[in-house]
Design a protein around this motif. Sequence first.
Motif, PDB file in Angstrom:
ATOM      1  N   ASP A 192      22.984  43.887  39.915  1.00 45.66           N
ATOM      2  CA  ASP A 192      24.425  43.691  39.767  1.00 45.66           C
ATOM      3  C   ASP A 192      24.728  42.483  38.889  1.00 45.66           C
ATOM      4  N   THR A 193      23.918  41.432  39.033  1.00 51.36           N
ATOM      5  CA  THR A 193      24.109  40.247  38.187  1.00 51.36           C
ATOM      6  C   THR A 193      23.841  40.586  36.723  1.00 51.36           C
ATOM      7  N   ILE A 194      22.766  41.311  36.471  1.00 49.55           N
ATOM      8  CA  ILE A 194      22.437  41.713  35.101  1.00 49.55           C
ATOM      9  C   ILE A 194      23.546  42.591  34.535  1.00 49.55           C
ATOM     10  N   ARG A 195      24.115  43.481  35.349  1.00 49.07           N
ATOM     11  CA  ARG A 195      25.213  44.329  34.881  1.00 49.07           C
ATOM     12  C   ARG A 195      26.424  43.488  34.467  1.00 49.07           C
ATOM     13  N   LEU A 248      18.923  45.574  31.234  1.00 49.35           N
ATOM     14  CA  LEU A 248      19.510  46.571  32.121  1.00 49.35           C
ATOM     15  C   LEU A 248      19.024  47.974  31.776  1.00 49.35           C
ATOM     16  N   LEU A 249      19.016  48.298  30.493  1.00 50.89           N
ATOM     17  CA  LEU A 249      18.557  49.626  30.077  1.00 50.89           C
ATOM     18  C   LEU A 249      17.101  49.847  30.468  1.00 50.89           C
ATOM     19  N   CYS A 250      16.296  48.803  30.341  1.00 54.31           N
ATOM     20  CA  CYS A 250      14.880  48.907  30.713  1.00 54.31           C
ATOM     21  C   CYS A 250      14.736  49.125  32.215  1.00 54.31           C
ATOM     22  N   LEU A 251      15.497  48.383  33.017  1.00 55.31           N
ATOM     23  CA  LEU A 251      15.413  48.505  34.470  1.00 55.31           C
ATOM     24  C   LEU A 251      15.904  49.870  34.943  1.00 55.31           C
ATOM     25  N   GLU A 252      17.007  50.318  34.363  1.00 54.00           N
ATOM     26  CA  GLU A 252      17.584  51.592  34.812  1.00 54.00           C
ATOM     27  C   GLU A 252      16.719  52.784  34.426  1.00 54.00           C
ATOM     28  N   SER A 253      15.799  52.581  33.482  1.00 52.77           N
ATOM     29  CA  SER A 253      14.892  53.667  33.098  1.00 52.77           C
ATOM     30  C   SER A 253      13.542  53.561  33.793  1.00 52.77           C
ATOM     31  N   PRO A 303      13.690  39.702  25.816  1.00 47.82           N
ATOM     32  CA  PRO A 303      14.607  40.799  25.481  1.00 47.82           C
ATOM     33  C   PRO A 303      15.832  40.241  24.762  1.00 47.82           C
ATOM     34  N   ALA A 304      16.434  41.027  23.897  1.00 49.05           N
ATOM     35  CA  ALA A 304      17.513  40.529  23.052  1.00 49.05           C
ATOM     36  C   ALA A 304      18.771  40.174  23.821  1.00 49.05           C
ATOM     37  N   LEU A 342       8.763  43.051  32.762  1.00 52.54           N
ATOM     38  CA  LEU A 342      10.062  42.739  32.164  1.00 52.54           C
ATOM     39  C   LEU A 342      10.478  41.309  32.486  1.00 52.54           C
ATOM     40  N   VAL A 343      10.264  40.894  33.730  1.00 51.94           N
ATOM     41  CA  VAL A 343      10.640  39.538  34.137  1.00 51.94           C
ATOM     42  C   VAL A 343       9.824  38.506  33.368  1.00 51.94           C
TER      43      VAL A 343
END
Length: 271
Positions: A121-124, A258-263, A251-252, A238-239
């Motif tokens: 949620d924070t990343i979003r 977020l896109l990486c986590l959601e996939s 990451p840029a 990722l972290v």
Amino acid sequence: MTPEWTLQQVESISHLRVVGSLGQGGMGNVFKAIDQNGYHLAVKIFHPDVVAAIADNEDIFADFQTAAQVQHPRLCQLKDFYRDDPITFVTMEYVHGKSLRAILKQKRQTPVKGGLQIALDTIRGIAALHNVGLTHGDIRPVNILVLAKRSIKLIDYGIRYPAALCTSKAPKTKTYTGYMAPEVWFGSAPTQSSDVYDLGILVYHLLTGHKPRKDPNQSNIAPMRGFSKTVPLKLEALVLKALALKPQGRPASALEMLLCLESTSDLSGFD
């Protein structure tokens, strides 16, 4: 200026009634207020050194206007920006919640239940800011309010921390808390890349109960799975990428994270 005089001026300028204190931070003091329609708001009154640093800076005012237009469920909604020499303050949505900092203190170096959801949620919320070209600049547990059912609201964004204040605080006069990108620690203004770094710290801290670095120059980081074997490998990778010492290795943006986590399918059932 006395505190009483300042509050009287705020009430006069904004037509609010200040009813209590909500806390203080590096940029200013925060109060609870009620507007003419009976709605509760939070008011942040900036410290004099911040007021001096942002005086006549139209870029900062433009940033606030852009941030105030961003509506996202994970962001505390900004309302108005007031500049009336010698006072500068902002009003925002009042949120009743517990700071993540208080929750982490209670956990005493153990993973936080629901930590992955808080992190996502924070990343979003940060991704919504990055999507319009803004930077949060101070992602720390104290600026994350945890509400019912572990939903969160991000606070203390919309005004870039003045670069003049960043460079004036030499590292030797500060204590490293574990939450700050190395380049910001050494005096650079925050960027989206430093936000990504802070998000990496946050995810690591929430899921392991520990901060990844005790020193901003520390090159080696203990694997997350050394604290919790259930951390998915893709999440850990990722972290660790977000925690690269050099900005170009990260990451840029939060949106890319977020896109990486959601996939990442192996997050299902984790937490």
